[in-house]
Design a protein around this motif. Structure first.
Motif, PDB file in Angstrom:
ATOM      1  N   LEU A 100       0.964  -1.494  -0.252  1.00 20.14           N
ATOM      2  CA  LEU A 100      -0.317   0.140  -0.185  1.00 20.14           C
ATOM      3  C   LEU A 100       0.746   1.534   0.241  1.00 20.14           C
ATOM      4  N   LYS A 101       1.878   1.249   1.033  1.00 17.73           N
ATOM      5  CA  LYS A 101       2.768   2.088   0.416  1.00 17.73           C
ATOM      6  C   LYS A 101       3.305   2.920  -0.689  1.00 17.73           C
ATOM      7  N   LYS A 102       4.213   1.679  -1.389  1.00 18.98           N
ATOM      8  CA  LYS A 102       4.110   1.663  -2.477  1.00 18.98           C
ATOM      9  C   LYS A 102       3.707   2.203  -3.570  1.00 18.98           C
ATOM     10  N   LYS A 103       2.281   1.521  -3.532  1.00 11.15           N
ATOM     11  CA  LYS A 103       0.695   2.393  -4.387  1.00 11.15           C
ATOM     12  C   LYS A 103       0.602   3.810  -4.225  1.00 11.15           C
ATOM     13  N   LYS A 104       0.934   4.067  -2.630  1.00 12.34           N
ATOM     14  CA  LYS A 104       0.333   5.108  -1.853  1.00 12.34           C
ATOM     15  C   LYS A 104      -1.097   5.424  -1.562  1.00 12.34           C
ATOM     16  N   LEU A 105      -1.403   4.348  -1.535  1.00  8.60           N
ATOM     17  CA  LEU A 105      -2.949   3.497  -1.127  1.00  8.60           C
ATOM     18  C   LEU A 105      -2.710   4.067   0.698  1.00  8.60           C
ATOM     19  N   LYS A 106      -4.190   5.001   0.801  1.00 10.14           N
ATOM     20  CA  LYS A 106      -4.676   4.381   2.270  1.00 10.14           C
ATOM     21  C   LYS A 106      -5.794   3.427   2.801  1.00 10.14           C
ATOM     22  N   LEU A 107      -5.125   3.130   3.926  1.00 12.92           N
ATOM     23  CA  LEU A 107      -5.177   2.302   4.652  1.00 12.92           C
ATOM     24  C   LEU A 107      -6.961   2.979   5.860  1.00 12.92           C
ATOM     25  N   ASP A 108      -8.232   2.907   5.331  1.00  9.90           N
ATOM     26  CA  ASP A 108      -9.075   3.612   5.677  1.00  9.90           C
ATOM     27  C   ASP A 108      -9.242   2.889   7.747  1.00  9.90           C
ATOM     28  N   ALA A 109      -9.771   1.250   7.376  1.00 11.44           N
ATOM     29  CA  ALA A 109      -9.997   0.785   8.856  1.00 11.44           C
ATOM     30  C   ALA A 109      -9.211  -0.577   8.831  1.00 11.44           C
ATOM     31  N   VAL A 110     -10.168  -0.896   9.550  1.00 10.26           N
ATOM     32  CA  VAL A 110      -9.922  -3.028   9.907  1.00 10.26           C
ATOM     33  C   VAL A 110     -10.666  -3.257  11.008  1.00 10.26           C
ATOM     34  N   VAL A 111     -12.090  -3.289  10.254  1.00 15.22           N
ATOM     35  CA  VAL A 111     -13.303  -3.744  11.335  1.00 15.22           C
ATOM     36  C   VAL A 111     -13.045  -5.163  11.467  1.00 15.22           C
ATOM     37  N   GLU A 112     -13.126  -5.200  12.816  1.00 16.03           N
ATOM     38  CA  GLU A 112     -12.914  -6.718  13.042  1.00 16.03           C
ATOM     39  C   GLU A 112     -14.719  -7.206  13.948  1.00 16.03           C
ATOM     40  N   LEU A 113     -14.676  -8.927  13.457  1.00 15.44           N
ATOM     41  CA  LEU A 113     -16.135  -8.693  13.747  1.00 15.44           C
ATOM     42  C   LEU A 113     -15.562 -10.202  15.644  1.00 15.44           C
ATOM     43  N   ARG A 114     -15.856  -9.446  16.555  1.00 17.55           N
ATOM     44  CA  ARG A 114     -15.344 -10.147  17.460  1.00 17.55           C
ATOM     45  C   ARG A 114     -16.602 -11.308  17.496  1.00 17.55           C
ATOM     46  N   VAL A 115     -17.089 -12.600  18.065  1.00 15.83           N
ATOM     47  CA  VAL A 115     -17.648 -13.550  17.996  1.00 15.83           C
ATOM     48  C   VAL A 115     -17.647 -15.010  19.022  1.00 15.83           C
ATOM     49  N   ALA A 192     -18.452   5.818   9.488  1.00 18.56           N
ATOM     50  CA  ALA A 192     -18.972   7.596   9.177  1.00 18.56           C
ATOM     51  C   ALA A 192     -17.927   8.211  10.054  1.00 18.56           C
ATOM     52  N   ALA A 193     -18.264   7.666  11.662  1.00 17.79           N
ATOM     53  CA  ALA A 193     -17.038   8.844  12.271  1.00 17.79           C
ATOM     54  C   ALA A 193     -15.738   8.279  11.767  1.00 17.79           C
ATOM     55  N   VAL A 194     -15.144   7.744  11.482  1.00 21.10           N
ATOM     56  CA  VAL A 194     -13.723   7.601  11.041  1.00 21.10           C
ATOM     57  C   VAL A 194     -13.703   8.502   9.804  1.00 21.10           C
ATOM     58  N   THR A 195     -14.291   8.771   9.124  1.00 19.04           N
ATOM     59  CA  THR A 195     -14.315   8.840   7.467  1.00 19.04           C
ATOM     60  C   THR A 195     -14.320  11.102   8.112  1.00 19.04           C
ATOM     61  N   GLU A 199     -11.723  13.559   7.613  1.00 13.69           N
ATOM     62  CA  GLU A 199     -12.106  15.266   6.134  1.00 13.69           C
ATOM     63  C   GLU A 199     -11.747  16.070   7.665  1.00 13.69           C
ATOM     64  N   THR A 200     -11.962  15.816   9.293  1.00 17.93           N
ATOM     65  CA  THR A 200     -11.042  17.251   9.605  1.00 17.93           C
ATOM     66  C   THR A 200      -9.871  17.514   9.720  1.00 17.93           C
ATOM     67  N   ALA A 201      -9.411  15.932   9.822  1.00 21.07           N
ATOM     68  CA  ALA A 201      -8.139  16.052   9.605  1.00 21.07           C
ATOM     69  C   ALA A 201      -6.858  16.755   8.494  1.00 21.07           C
ATOM     70  N   ALA A 203      -8.223  18.444   6.624  1.00 21.93           N
ATOM     71  CA  ALA A 203      -8.719  20.177   6.458  1.00 21.93           C
ATOM     72  C   ALA A 203      -7.997  20.734   6.826  1.00 21.93           C
ATOM     73  N   ALA A 204      -7.886  20.106   8.375  1.00 21.05           N
ATOM     74  CA  ALA A 204      -6.425  20.912   8.931  1.00 21.05           C
ATOM     75  C   ALA A 204      -5.413  21.266   8.609  1.00 21.05           C
ATOM     76  N   LYS A 205      -4.554  19.975   8.084  1.00 26.19           N
ATOM     77  CA  LYS A 205      -3.931  20.090   7.048  1.00 26.19           C
ATOM     78  C   LYS A 205      -3.563  21.169   6.438  1.00 26.19           C
ATOM     79  N   ARG A 206      -4.263  20.764   5.002  1.00 27.02           N
ATOM     80  CA  ARG A 206      -4.339  22.175   4.130  1.00 27.02           C
ATOM     81  C   ARG A 206      -4.389  23.098   4.884  1.00 27.02           C
ATOM     82  N   LYS A 207      -5.449  23.530   6.214  1.00 22.19           N
ATOM     83  CA  LYS A 207      -4.471  24.916   6.715  1.00 22.19           C
ATOM     84  C   LYS A 207      -4.095  25.124   6.595  1.00 22.19           C
ATOM     85  N   VAL A 208      -3.192  24.799   7.485  1.00 20.62           N
ATOM     86  CA  VAL A 208      -1.693  24.796   7.694  1.00 20.62           C
ATOM     87  C   VAL A 208      -0.647  24.802   6.336  1.00 20.62           C
TER      88      VAL A 208
END
Ligand code: ADP
Length: 325
Positions: A100-115, A192-195, A199-201, A203-208
């Protein structure tokens, strides 16, 4: 969106993956499905995987890593993907990180289903019964014996990924024991919360970045001047330290020289001390004379009245003259 679904066999990964595909327009990449297809097509990979899969073992890391590396290159994965059943070991997770690093792709989340493990066997039995009802062929590894081996593999090899991704702050753990709809709703809520946080992060980066871009020249110059001043200060302090060292050295040299002279003098000590004694004596005599002089003067001072008294008394010669008269 790029996601990983993590969970033991029967946790509901396949079911939730299909719902995520529909909702987010991304593809589901299931290594299990891909391997089963390879086995059916009798490709070289399929020939390697066939018996391993039937026995509930894990196909070699490099085989699955190569499959995934090729698959995420394809056009339908450009929009995002859900990895289902991959990574299954720490080396696979590390290989994915590199990929992923080589392809400059970001992983958004790992969803663990606990059972609950005891619930898993019942779930898989139900799945087998439903498949048979629909007239579908049943997976070779969906037997109670093989399932317990797959579960043991999960605990040993796949569960450590929970730490791998929680260290990377990517892990989302969902209670997989809830009804299917509720699990889906919970996954959506957390994503949705992660997204939003992302986005907030961003936006803050862009502002800086835009603030920095607004005053590049002014910011650059003081930094240069400060660097120069710092360098000058350093040079100055270095020079003064050197000067101090030189002075110290010179002082030491002088002291050493003086010490040598003294020690040379000490060797000639007998003559010198005789002279010195003489000098002392001379000085002593002089001091004595001075003392005497002071005493005489003092006596003279005191003797003023005495002299007068003496003058009143007739001298011996005067007495003789008086007698003769
Ligand atoms: P499960 O329902 O147990 O999660 P999958 O359908 O994902 O099963 O995979 C079935 C089998 O395919 C596994 O038991 C394993 O033999 C093989 N397999 C799938 N993914 C991987 C992987 N990432 N690494 C090694 N083997 C895998």
């Amino acid at each position: 969106m790029r996601l990983i679904l993590l969970g033991p066999p029967g946790a509901g990964k396949g079911t939730q993956a299909q719902r995520l595909v529909q909702r987010h327009g991304i593809v589901q990449l299931s290594t299990g499905d891909m391997l089963r297809a390879a086995v059916a097509a009798q490709t070289p990979t399929g020939l390697i995987a066939k018996d391993i899969m039937a026995n509930g073992g894990l196909v070699p890391d490099e085989v699955v890593v190569n499959i995934i590396a090729d698959r995420i290159e394809q056009d339908d994965a450009k929009n995002g993907f859900i990895l289902d059943g991959f990574p299954r070991t720490v080396p696979q997770a590390e290989a994915l990180d590199v990929l992923l690093k080589k392809k400059k792709l970001k992983l958004d989340a790992v969803v663990e289903l606990r059972v609950n493990e005891s619930a898993l066997l019942a779930r898989v039995e139900k799945r087998v019964a439903e498949m048979l009802e629909r007239g579908e062929s049943v997976r070779a590894d969906d037997t109670p014996e093989v399932l317990s081996k797959r579960l043991a593999n999960y605990r040993e090899q796949t569960e450590p990924l929970v730490h791998h991704y929680s260290d990377k702050r990517k892990l989302i753990t969902i209670d997989g024991m809830m009804p299917i709809e509720e699990v889906t709703a919970e996954i959506e809520r957390v994503l949705a919360a992660v997204t939003k946080a992302d986005e907030t992060a961003q936006a803050a980066k862009r502002k800086v970045a835009s603030k920095r871009a607004a005053k590049p020249a002014r910011a650059a110059r003081p930094a240069k001047a400060a660097k120069k001043a710092k360098a000058a200060k350093k040079a100055k302090s270095k020079a003064s330290a050197k000067a101090k060292r030189t002075v110290k050295k010179a002082a030491k040299k002088t002291i050493r020289k003086a010490a040598k002279k003294v020690s040379r003098g000490a060797k000639k000590a007998p003559k010198a001390s005789a002279k010195a004694r003489q000098g002392t004596r001379k000085t002593g005599a002089k001091a004595a004379r001075n003392r005497t002089g002071r005493a005489v003067k003092a006596a003279a001072g005191r003797g003023g009245k005495a002299t007068k008294k003496v003058a009143k008394r007739p001298s011996k010669a005067a007495k003789r003259l008086t007698k003769r008269r």
